[in-house]
Scaffold this active site. Structure first.
Site, short mmCIF file in Angstrom:
data_model
loop_
_atom_site.label_atom_id
_atom_site.label_comp_id
_atom_site.label_asym_id
_atom_site.label_seq_id
_atom_site.Cartn_x
_atom_site.Cartn_y
_atom_site.Cartn_z
CG ASN A 172 -2.06 -1.05 1.14
OD1 ASN A 172 -2.33 -1.35 -0.05
ND2 ASN A 172 -2.46 -1.59 2.12
N PRO A 174 0.64 4.35 -0.86
CG PRO A 174 -1.16 5.05 -2.16
CD PRO A 174 -0.18 3.77 -1.60
CG ASP A 175 -1.51 3.04 3.82
OD1 ASP A 175 -2.18 4.19 3.64
OD2 ASP A 175 -2.15 2.07 4.15
CG HIS A 176 4.10 1.66 3.33
ND1 HIS A 176 3.55 1.62 4.58
CD2 HIS A 176 3.59 0.54 2.79
CE1 HIS A 176 2.82 0.24 4.63
NE2 HIS A 176 2.82 -0.40 3.57
#
Length: 405
Positions: A172, A174-176
């Protein structure tokens, strides 16, 4: 005396969960901020329940995913729907410089812990919210995670091969990467302004808008009327440019040739095959036009070679290249190990565990992994009694009744 950790003295009331939020507050904690993570026993951070688990045995305090995102923090459990739990949360906010959450719009307001509630008890508070698509607009109430944000932001639409379904980024993304790091910059900028003016402020980070930054060139092309889409491993300017097979099972080497000098060097490393001197490959334009044929020829030459040896020979000759590594190989990578990138912290439930060390190093005020991820609620009593001044007997009563834990 100057503190060695640049964020010593800063406290963060951390209501975030899952990926982007905790990965925002982690570098703040690793650089000295007192980050206090607020959860409840009945509604824990979902990644506490996500693999990988130590020894393959699931448990609230056994997730490697959670541990990697939450070093150097403290953990408290409060029932925010209990007026007494909410009151303690407001007491914590009153003693915090930063409040952060990544819930859907209105969640914190409904709990009585929104920005205006926070300002009432801490006028100079810096209050960060990370709604998926912002606090306004037709999609403000949409819920989602990194996968859906990447899809809505155009990132997934650029992955995979032309004419094939999107394959995603394997994590994911965008989360990282974009969302937590954009948020960290915003928080640090707000702290700097408050130091100058004494004023706090509200920060809204719409995760969709942050993610859109990752596909900027595709958006520019689309705005100019060009068709965009997945390109596999191709590059508009470079050829050959891709991942090529090597000796052994599932072994590959990534190679990127961006100029004539690199093309000549690639030919030398591959043993000067006859096709390397063909006139149609003599220019960058020619190589780009013939990239499919060229990919097959390069693959036939790399197939019998060892990936690591090939990558070393190519990079020594000035050609960008790297063997494709899996996670186990990354852990053994000599460059990362020589630089001390891996740290082993003794987790109270999982024992000695490997963590990423800090990827940026400040010469005067370096951060550090000050401790492993906290057990759920491990610091509730200390925070309530020592920081918030709750009477020990009163704390025990609240704990027995489930308002804290």
């Amino acid at each position: 005396m100057t503190s060695r950790l640049p964020l010593d003295g800063i406290r963060v009331a951390d209501f975030t969960w899952v990926g982007a939020g905790p990965f925002l507050t982690k570098p703040l904690a690793d650089h000295g901020a007192d980050v206090i993570k607020i959860e409840s026993r009945t509604r824990t951070d979902p990644i506490r329940g996500m693999a990988p688990f130590r020894d393959g045995r699931p448990g609230t305090d056994r997730s490697g995913y959670f541990a990697n995102r939450n070093t150097s923090k403290r953990s408290v459990c409060l029932d925010l729907k209990d007026p007494r739990g909410k009151a303690l949360a407001l007491e914590l906010i009153a003693r915090s410089d930063v409040v952060a959450d990544n819930f859907t719009p209105g969640t914190m307001d409904r709990l009585g812990l929104g920005y205006e509630d926070a300002r009432a008890v801490r006028p100079d508070v810096i209050y960060l919210e990370m709604p998926m698509q912002g606090n306004a607009g037709p999609h403000r109430d949409f819920r989602g995670y990194g996968l859906t944000i990447a899809a809505a932001g155009g990132l997934l639409g650029l992955t995979g091969n032309p004419g094939r379904p999107p394959v995603g980024t394997g994590t994911n993304y965008p989360d990282h990467v974009p969302n937590p790091l954009h948020a960290a910059v915003a928080v640090l900028a707000a702290l700097r302004r408050r130091r100058r003016t004494g004023e706090g402020q509200y920060i809204e980070l719409a995760q969709l808008e942050s993610t859109v930054n990752t596909v900027g060139t595709a958006l520019l092309a689309a705005a100019a009327g060009h068709t965009t889409g997945p390109m596999g491993n191709d590059d508009p300017a470079a050829a050959p440019h891709g991942v090529y097979p090597c000796a052994g099972e599932d072994r590959w080497c990534a190679v990127a040739v961006t100029g004539d000098d690199q093309w000549a060097a690639l030919g030398r490393v591959l043993g000067a095959p006859e096709w390397a001197s063909r006139p149609e490959f003599a220019t960058a334009d020619g190589r780009r036009r013939a990239r499919r044929v060229l990919d097959g020829l390069v693959a036939s030459a790399t197939a019998p070679r060892q990936a690591d040896d090939l990558a070393e020979r190519l990079t020594a000759a000035g050609v960008p290249a790297a063997a494709v590594s899996d996670a186990r190989q990354v852990l053994a990578d000599p460059q990362l190990n020589a630089r001390g990138h891996w740290a082993v912290l003794d987790h109270p439930e999982m024992g000695p565990s490997v963590y990423d060390n800090l990827p940026y190093r400040l010469s005067a005020t370096p951060g550090e992994l000050r401790g492993p991820a906290p057990l759920l609620g491990a610091d509730t009593r200390d925070v309530c009694v020592d920081l918030l001044g709750l009477d020990p007997d009163a704390y025990e009563r609240l704990a027995q009744e489930g308002a804290v834990g």
